[in-house]
Scaffold this motif. Structure first.
Motif, short mmCIF file in Angstrom:
data_model
loop_
_atom_site.label_atom_id
_atom_site.label_comp_id
_atom_site.label_asym_id
_atom_site.label_seq_id
_atom_site.Cartn_x
_atom_site.Cartn_y
_atom_site.Cartn_z
N ASN A 39 -13.07 8.38 3.03
CA ASN A 39 -14.43 9.47 3.28
C ASN A 39 -15.06 9.28 3.90
OD1 ASN A 39 -14.88 8.70 0.52
ND2 ASN A 39 -14.20 10.15 -0.16
N ALA A 40 -15.90 7.81 3.93
CA ALA A 40 -17.75 7.85 4.30
C ALA A 40 -17.76 6.45 6.16
CB ALA A 40 -18.24 6.99 3.36
N LEU A 41 -19.06 7.06 6.32
CA LEU A 41 -18.63 7.30 7.49
C LEU A 41 -20.37 6.53 7.71
CD1 LEU A 41 -19.02 6.34 10.77
CD2 LEU A 41 -19.17 8.97 11.31
N TYR A 77 -23.41 15.37 -4.02
CA TYR A 77 -21.91 14.80 -3.99
C TYR A 77 -21.35 14.53 -5.58
CZ TYR A 77 -23.26 16.28 0.86
OH TYR A 77 -24.23 16.74 1.58
N TYR A 95 -17.68 10.23 -2.96
CA TYR A 95 -17.56 9.43 -1.72
C TYR A 95 -18.96 7.66 -1.96
CZ TYR A 95 -17.26 14.33 -0.50
OH TYR A 95 -16.69 15.62 0.20
N LYS A 116 -20.46 16.42 5.59
CA LYS A 116 -21.54 16.78 5.12
C LYS A 116 -22.40 15.33 5.61
CE LYS A 116 -19.14 17.77 0.96
NZ LYS A 116 -17.49 17.95 1.26
N VAL A 173 -17.34 15.33 11.94
CA VAL A 173 -16.67 14.75 11.45
C VAL A 173 -15.34 15.55 11.10
CG1 VAL A 173 -16.10 13.13 9.86
CG2 VAL A 173 -17.59 13.23 11.69
N ASP A 198 -12.64 15.29 4.49
CA ASP A 198 -13.41 15.99 3.43
C ASP A 198 -13.89 14.88 3.90
OD1 ASP A 198 -15.55 15.90 1.80
OD2 ASP A 198 -13.39 15.80 -0.01
N LYS A 199 -15.84 14.16 4.10
CA LYS A 199 -16.20 13.23 4.50
C LYS A 199 -17.48 13.13 4.65
CE LYS A 199 -14.94 9.60 7.75
NZ LYS A 199 -13.30 9.42 8.07
N ILE A 200 -18.02 11.89 4.33
CA ILE A 200 -20.00 11.99 4.46
C ILE A 200 -20.04 11.06 5.20
CG2 ILE A 200 -19.94 10.40 2.62
CD1 ILE A 200 -22.33 12.39 2.40
N ILE A 201 -21.42 11.49 6.14
CA ILE A 201 -22.06 10.76 6.53
C ILE A 201 -23.57 10.29 6.31
CG2 ILE A 201 -22.48 10.93 9.06
CD1 ILE A 201 -20.51 12.83 10.05
#
Lengths: 358, 358
Positions: A329-331, A353, A357, B295, B308, B311-314
Motif C-alpha cells: 500500500n505504498a508508492l 496516517y 503504511y 493519500k 491511485v 487504500d494507498k500512500i504516495i
C-alpha cells in the motif's frame, strides 16, 4: 569448531516501501536471483561452515521468515531477540550460546544484508582469518579498500603487519562516519579502509573483550551461563536481554580493545545501505536506469531506480535520477539526491496516517 | 413520452491505467463521491426522466458493470453493442428501439462520462430543450460558452434565434477540432460554442435525419423495424450492427442537416477528456496538486495529479506538473505536457508485453 553467526534483525527502513516493517531488506530477493540476501549470505559461507553450525540472530518478529528461508538451519540455532539492541548484545549472546557447548569455538560474524560479488576471495579471507583468530587472542575485522569518499561508512586505519600472518594488520584507529572533506582525506591517504561489519574471533576472545571493555553488557549475559543452549535459555533471554544497552559492537568493543586487527580484501562488497548503493551495484541500462523485478518502459528517464513488487508495468517519462519504489500500500517517487529526507517523510506519514503504511 | 439515452460504450484509454480496458472512465468514481460518472449521469437526469425510460447503450463487454451500477434501469433498456461503431449507429439504434414502442417519443441523448457541476441549469436546459423539440422538427445540441482556446473540442457557430424559443439559436456551422490559432479566433469572436455532445430531438426527427443525411446507417437499422423492443431485437442487432459504418453523429448527421439548433448554457461542464481536463476541474492543493482517492505526501510537488486506486500512500518529491496514476498491474508517471504521447507508449507496452497490462 568453526561457527558462523548471521546477524539478521535489522529493520531496513531505508528501502521503504520496497522493504517494509514486516519484511526488511535482508529477507528480500533484491537482485531477482530467486534468493534473499539472507539466503545468499548463508549459501556463501556454506563451504566453510555447515548449516548446523550457522547461528542466526534475529528479532522474534522475524522468526517465521527466517525458518522459512533457511529450512536447513536447526531451529535451536535461531536466536530470537525480544528487543532491538544493535549489534553488541546480539554478538555477546551468540558467543555465549556457542561457548556453552564449544568453549574453543571460533566464530565468523556476518551481516545478513550485504552484497559480496567475489565469493572465492571472501572464502579465502574467511579461512585465513579463522586460522589467525584460532591461534591468536585477536579481534579481526574485514577492511574494504575504499573506492569513493563515502560518508555513510566507518573507516579503519591500518597499522603495522601482524607477525606470521600475511595480509593481516594491526588496527591503529577507528573513524566513525566522516564529513565529506574528511572522507576525501581518508581516501587519499591509502591507510584507511571501510569497516565491513564482518568480524572473526574465538568465543573466548570476544567474551573476554566484553568483560574488559563493555562490562555493562557482559554483566547482562554472564548470569545466563548454565542456561545457554539449554531449554532455559529463552526464559533467561526474555528476562535479561531487554536490559542490555543499545550499542554497536564497534562502539562497545572494537574501538576500545588493543588486540584488534584488520584483514584488507577486495570482495566486490556493498552494504546496500541505501538506494544509491543499490543503484551503484545493479546492472544498468544504457541510460543508467536500474530495474528491480518489474517491467519498465521509461522514455527519457535516466539514472533512476525502478523497484516495484509484483508482476507490474511501469510507464514513466522524463525522470532523471529518481527512485520509484512500490510495495503493497505504498508508492515512493523521490529524487535520488533527496534520499536522506525519506526518513523525515516517513515520520510525517506516521504522524498523519499511523503505522499501516510503514 | 420523454426518454433519455445514455451512451456508455467508450473505452477511455486516455486515463490509463486509472481506467483500464475492462473498466473505462464512465464506470469509475472519479471524484471520490462514491458514485461513478455513469451513476452521476443517471442521477442527474432522474428528476426529468424516470429510470424505466432511461436507455443505456454500451458495449456488450460492459453489460455486467452497467447492470451492477444502474440496478433500477430495466434490463430490457440496456442495449448491448456487439461492435464499436462510434455514436451515430448507437443513436440510430436507440431511436429505433424507443420509437418501436413510442413513436412520439422525445429523447435526450447524453454522454455517460462528462462532468456537469450545475445540475439545476442542466435540468432547466433539458426541460426547455424538450419543449422545443417536441414542438419543432429540430435537432438540438447543447453549446457551452468556451473559456479557453481548447483544440480538443468541436465548435458550433450560432446563427439567428429560433422563433418563440428564447435561448435557442439556429446553428450556422460546425468546426471540428481547430488549430490553436483558429481556436483563439473562435474564442474571441463570441459566436462559437463548444459542442457538448448532448443532444435533444424527437425519435421521428432523428430517424428522418438519418434517412436523409446518413442513408448508409438508416439502411442498416431500417430492416429491424418489427423486431425492436421484442425478443428478436438482439438477434437482429448481432447480425446487422457490425455492418454499420464507424462514424460520429456530428459527421453523419449534425453537420449536414439544416434543422440543427443550439441551446447555449453554462453548466460547469467538462468532458473530462484527458488528464489535463480532469486537473482543471478538480479541487487543488495550494501547490496545484490534485488527488484522486489516495493519500499523498508530496513535498515540492506542484501542478501534479495523483490518481491511485486502493487504500494507498504516495510519497513523492520534486514532481512538477506530473501525472501519477496507478491501477492494478500498471503505474504511470509522465509529465502532463507529454500526455499526448501516452497512447504511443501504450502501443509499445502492447507490442512488448501483450494485452495484460492495458
Amino acid at each position: 569448531m568453526r561457527y558462523c553467526v548471521i546477524m539478521c534483525g535489522g529493520v531496513g527502513s531505508r528501502f521503504w516501501p520496497f522493504s517494509r516493517a514486516g519484511m526488511p531488506k535482508q529477507f528480500l530477493d533484491f537482485f531477482g536471483t530467486g534468493k534473499s540476501l539472507l539466503q545468499l549470505t548463508a549459501e556463501r559461507i556454506a563451504p566453510l561452515v555447515p548449516q548446523e553450525r550457522i547461528i542466526v540472530v534475529t528479532n522474534e518478529e522475524y522468526a517465521s521468515i527466517v525458518r522459512e528461508q533457511l529450512p536447513l538451519v536447526p531451529q535451536a540455532n535461531i536466536l530470537l531477540e525480544p528487543a532491538r539492541r544493535n549489534t553488541a548484545p546480539c554478538i555477546c549472546w551468540a558467543a555465549q550460546h556457542i561457548a556453552a557447548s564449544d568453549p574453543d569455538a571460533s566464530i565468523i560474524t556476518l551481516p545478513s544484508d550485504h552484497l559480496i560479488l567475489k565469493t572465492d576471495a571472501f572464502l579465502q579471507a574467511m579461512a585465513e582469518g579463522l586460522d589467525f583468530v584460532e591461534t591468536h587472542d585477536a579481534l579481526l575485522t574485514l577492511g574494504i579498500m575504499p573506492t569513493r569518499p563515502e560518508t555513510a561508512y566507518g573507516y579503519i586505519q591500518r597499522g603495522s603487519p601482524a607477525t606470521n600472518a600475511p595480509g593481516i594488520l594491526k588496527v591503529k584507529s577507528f573513524t566513525e562516519k566522516p564529513t565529506l572533506d574528511m572522507a576525501r582525506v581518508l581516501l587519499e591517504s591509502g591507510d584507511f579502509f571501510w569497516n565491513s561489519g564482518i568480524f572473526l574471533w574465538s568465543a573466548s576472545s570476544i567474551l573476554r573483550a566484553f568483560s574488559q571493555h563493555a562490562p555493562e553488557i557482559a554483566e547482562v549475559f554472564d548470569p545466563g551461563v548454565g542456561s545457554y543452549a539449554t531449554p532455559e535459555e529463552s526464559a533467561f533471554i526474555a528476562e535479561a536481554f531487554p536490559s542490555a544497552p543499545n550499542i554497536s559492537i564497534d562502539y562497545a568493543v572494537m574501538e576500545k580493545a588493543s588486540n584488534v586487527y584488520v584483514k584488507t580484501v577486495d570482495l566486490g562488497w556493498s552494504d546496500l545501505g541505501n538506494w544509491g548503493a543499490l543503484h551503484d551495484v545493479s546492472p544498468h541500462t544504457l541510460e543508467g536506469n536500474v530495474t528491480q523485478g518489474c517491467k519498465v518502459l521509461a522514455p527519457d528517464c535516466s539514472g533512476s531506480i525502478f523497484a516495484v513488487k509484483g508482476d507490474k508495468i511501469i510507464v514513466a517519462a522524463g525522470l532523471k535520477d529518481y527512485i520509484v519504489a512500490e510495495n503493497g500500500n505504498a508508492l515512493l517517487i523521490v529524487p535520488r539526491s533527496r534520499e536522506q529526507e525519506i526518513k523525515t517523510m516517513l515520520s510525517e506519514v506516521r504522524s498523519r496516517y499511523g503505522e499501516k503504511y510503514l
